[in-house]
Design a protein around this motif. Structure first.
Motif, mmCIF file in Angstrom:
data_model
loop_
_atom_site.group_PDB
_atom_site.id
_atom_site.type_symbol
_atom_site.label_atom_id
_atom_site.label_comp_id
_atom_site.label_asym_id
_atom_site.label_seq_id
_atom_site.Cartn_x
_atom_site.Cartn_y
_atom_site.Cartn_z
ATOM 1 N N ILE A 44 0.034 -10.044 -1.126
ATOM 2 C CA ILE A 44 1.182 -10.607 -1.035
ATOM 3 C C ILE A 44 1.229 -12.161 -1.099
ATOM 4 C CG2 ILE A 44 3.363 -10.696 0.215
ATOM 5 C CD1 ILE A 44 2.450 -7.779 1.089
ATOM 6 N N THR A 45 1.865 -12.560 -1.989
ATOM 7 C CA THR A 45 2.027 -14.207 -2.090
ATOM 8 C C THR A 45 2.511 -14.798 -1.153
ATOM 9 O OG1 THR A 45 3.956 -14.251 -3.689
ATOM 10 C CG2 THR A 45 1.581 -13.907 -4.610
ATOM 11 N N SER A 46 2.415 -16.046 -1.023
ATOM 12 C CA SER A 46 2.743 -17.073 0.300
ATOM 13 C C SER A 46 3.102 -16.330 1.546
ATOM 14 C CB SER A 46 4.298 -17.379 -0.090
ATOM 15 O OG SER A 46 4.145 -18.339 -1.414
ATOM 16 N N SER A 47 1.955 -15.420 2.030
ATOM 17 C CA SER A 47 1.985 -14.738 3.318
ATOM 18 C C SER A 47 0.590 -14.864 3.782
ATOM 19 C CB SER A 47 1.958 -13.235 2.888
ATOM 20 O OG SER A 47 0.913 -12.639 2.247
ATOM 21 N N ALA A 48 0.591 -14.933 5.239
ATOM 22 C CA ALA A 48 -0.713 -14.919 6.050
ATOM 23 C C ALA A 48 -0.762 -13.951 7.092
ATOM 24 C CB ALA A 48 -0.808 -16.309 6.638
ATOM 25 N N GLY A 49 -1.643 -13.156 6.912
ATOM 26 C CA GLY A 49 -1.803 -11.906 8.054
ATOM 27 C C GLY A 49 -2.283 -12.667 9.317
ATOM 28 N N GLY A 50 -2.883 -11.857 10.069
ATOM 29 C CA GLY A 50 -3.507 -12.069 11.333
ATOM 30 C C GLY A 50 -4.625 -13.017 11.466
ATOM 31 N N GLY A 62 3.669 3.621 9.001
ATOM 32 C CA GLY A 62 4.827 3.134 9.704
ATOM 33 C C GLY A 62 5.957 3.012 8.473
ATOM 34 N N ASP A 63 7.264 3.018 8.876
ATOM 35 C CA ASP A 63 8.329 2.884 7.936
ATOM 36 C C ASP A 63 8.674 1.794 7.382
ATOM 37 O OD1 ASP A 63 9.672 1.589 9.834
ATOM 38 O OD2 ASP A 63 11.163 3.294 10.424
ATOM 39 N N ALA A 64 9.621 1.627 6.130
ATOM 40 C CA ALA A 64 10.072 0.493 5.674
ATOM 41 C C ALA A 64 10.447 -0.715 6.540
ATOM 42 C CB ALA A 64 11.089 0.803 4.609
ATOM 43 N N SER A 65 11.348 -0.332 7.471
ATOM 44 C CA SER A 65 11.573 -1.346 8.486
ATOM 45 C C SER A 65 10.485 -2.116 9.117
ATOM 46 C CB SER A 65 12.265 -0.762 9.701
ATOM 47 O OG SER A 65 12.731 -1.787 10.555
ATOM 48 N N LYS A 66 9.288 -1.312 9.525
ATOM 49 C CA LYS A 66 8.275 -1.830 10.180
ATOM 50 C C LYS A 66 7.477 -2.649 9.148
ATOM 51 C CE LYS A 66 5.011 -2.582 13.123
ATOM 52 N NZ LYS A 66 5.362 -3.475 14.385
ATOM 53 N N ALA A 67 7.135 -2.288 7.987
ATOM 54 C CA ALA A 67 6.597 -3.006 6.843
ATOM 55 C C ALA A 67 7.458 -4.314 6.679
ATOM 56 C CB ALA A 67 6.747 -2.248 5.489
ATOM 57 N N ARG A 68 8.935 -4.522 6.685
ATOM 58 C CA ARG A 68 9.617 -5.642 6.678
ATOM 59 C C ARG A 68 9.440 -6.473 7.554
ATOM 60 N NH1 ARG A 68 12.908 -1.993 3.794
ATOM 61 N NH2 ARG A 68 14.352 -1.649 5.707
ATOM 62 N N ASP A 69 8.886 -5.940 8.969
ATOM 63 C CA ASP A 69 8.764 -6.633 10.146
ATOM 64 C C ASP A 69 7.511 -7.473 9.962
ATOM 65 O OD1 ASP A 69 11.311 -6.050 11.218
ATOM 66 O OD2 ASP A 69 10.233 -4.588 12.566
ATOM 67 N N ILE A 70 6.516 -6.721 9.245
ATOM 68 C CA ILE A 70 5.262 -7.214 9.381
ATOM 69 C C ILE A 70 5.276 -8.235 8.075
ATOM 70 C CG2 ILE A 70 2.858 -6.959 8.328
ATOM 71 C CD1 ILE A 70 3.179 -3.866 9.626
ATOM 72 N N LEU A 71 6.034 -8.101 6.974
ATOM 73 C CA LEU A 71 6.102 -9.270 6.018
ATOM 74 C C LEU A 71 6.801 -10.624 6.359
ATOM 75 C CD1 LEU A 71 7.329 -6.765 3.210
ATOM 76 C CD2 LEU A 71 5.402 -8.116 2.914
ATOM 77 N N SER A 72 7.949 -10.303 7.305
ATOM 78 C CA SER A 72 8.630 -11.542 7.846
ATOM 79 C C SER A 72 7.704 -12.354 8.798
ATOM 80 C CB SER A 72 9.764 -11.084 8.765
ATOM 81 O OG SER A 72 10.835 -10.403 7.757
ATOM 82 N N SER A 73 6.882 -11.927 9.404
ATOM 83 C CA SER A 73 6.160 -12.420 10.361
ATOM 84 C C SER A 73 4.996 -13.235 9.470
ATOM 85 C CB SER A 73 5.032 -11.424 11.326
ATOM 86 O OG SER A 73 6.163 -10.927 11.970
ATOM 87 N N ALA A 74 4.442 -12.461 8.488
ATOM 88 C CA ALA A 74 3.318 -13.066 7.613
ATOM 89 C C ALA A 74 3.881 -14.253 6.654
ATOM 90 C CB ALA A 74 2.974 -12.026 6.675
ATOM 91 N N PHE A 75 5.208 -14.234 6.401
ATOM 92 C CA PHE A 75 5.887 -14.996 5.472
ATOM 93 C C PHE A 75 5.992 -16.439 6.241
ATOM 94 C CE2 PHE A 75 7.822 -12.059 2.739
ATOM 95 C CZ PHE A 75 6.717 -11.695 1.900
ATOM 96 N N GLU A 76 6.385 -16.372 7.754
ATOM 97 C CA GLU A 76 6.453 -17.367 8.759
ATOM 98 C C GLU A 76 5.321 -17.973 8.906
ATOM 99 O OE1 GLU A 76 8.600 -15.530 12.129
ATOM 100 O OE2 GLU A 76 10.453 -15.113 10.994
ATOM 101 N N ALA A 77 4.149 -17.140 9.142
ATOM 102 C CA ALA A 77 2.626 -17.753 9.472
ATOM 103 C C ALA A 77 2.248 -18.449 8.326
ATOM 104 C CB ALA A 77 1.831 -16.577 9.692
#
Length: 198
Positions: A80-86, A178-193
């Motif tokens: 996923i572009t412009s994202s940073a995981g843990g 996890g459901d789509a909502s959980k996936a979007r939460d993870i995405l939001s955090s990764a985009f912010e990071a």
């Protein structure tokens, strides 16, 4: 006379081009409505047993290894572009499509869930996605993992249970979806990071 006048301009243009740097595809900008839709750069086409990987430092697509078990990737696999995981790397994504996606191509998708996974004790979640409605309306009614055929979900699970089994492939633990909502939460955090790290 015209040719002589043009040559210095051409040479200057070539010098400028040789010093220009290509943008790293992992920095490709996200959509305006992310995380509702978002961009994935594909690395491995669905159906492949060759593990391609884009080198983060140079942006070059390389052959990382071949899957040793008799299985093939059940979906397109990318970052996923412009994202940073843990771990600071881009988040992984599995994209279900009607046709395999070429390595290096960027596709706009929507999240329908997340495969919760540990790889050698480290969180290694995989966002599950399908093309955005305007990219392929075939998937317009697929919004959650529950909207997929049960066998499609089992293929994803089965692949990650065994794909690293030989030799010394590491310890994989799956923890369901996890459901789509959980996936979007993870995405939001990764985009912010990612934004914070710039």
């Amino acid at each position: 006379m015209m040719i002589r006048a043009t040559l210095p301009l051409l040479a200057a243009g070539l010098m400028a081009a040789s010093t220009a740097h290509a943008q790293n595809v992992f920095d490709y900008p996200q959509t305006d409505d992310a995380p509702a839709t978002f961009h994935v750069v594909n690395e491995i086409p669905a159906g492949s047993f060759t593990k391609y990987e884009i080198d983060a430092e140079h942006g070059q697509l390389i052959v990382d290894r071949y899957v040793t078990m008799p299985v093939r990737y059940p979906a397109n696999y990318g970052s996923i572009t412009s994202s940073a995981g843990g771990d600071g790397d881009p988040l992984d994504a599995l994209v279900l499509t009607r046709d395999p996606i070429y390595p290096g191509a960027v596709i706009k998708v929507k999240a329908i869930g997340v495969l919760r996974m540990l790889d050698d004790g480290e969180t290694d979640d995989k966002i599950i996605a399908v093309p955005a409605d305007d990219v392929d309306p075939t998937f317009a009614e697929i919004d959650e993992m529950d909207d997929l055929p049960a066998m499609e979900v089992e293929r994803l699970n089965a692949f990650f249970r065994v794909y690293k089994d030989l030799p010394d492939g590491g310890d994989i633990e799956l923890d369901g979806f996890g459901d789509a909502s959980k996936a979007r939460d993870i995405l939001s955090s990764a985009f912010e990071a990612y934004q914070s790290a710039e």
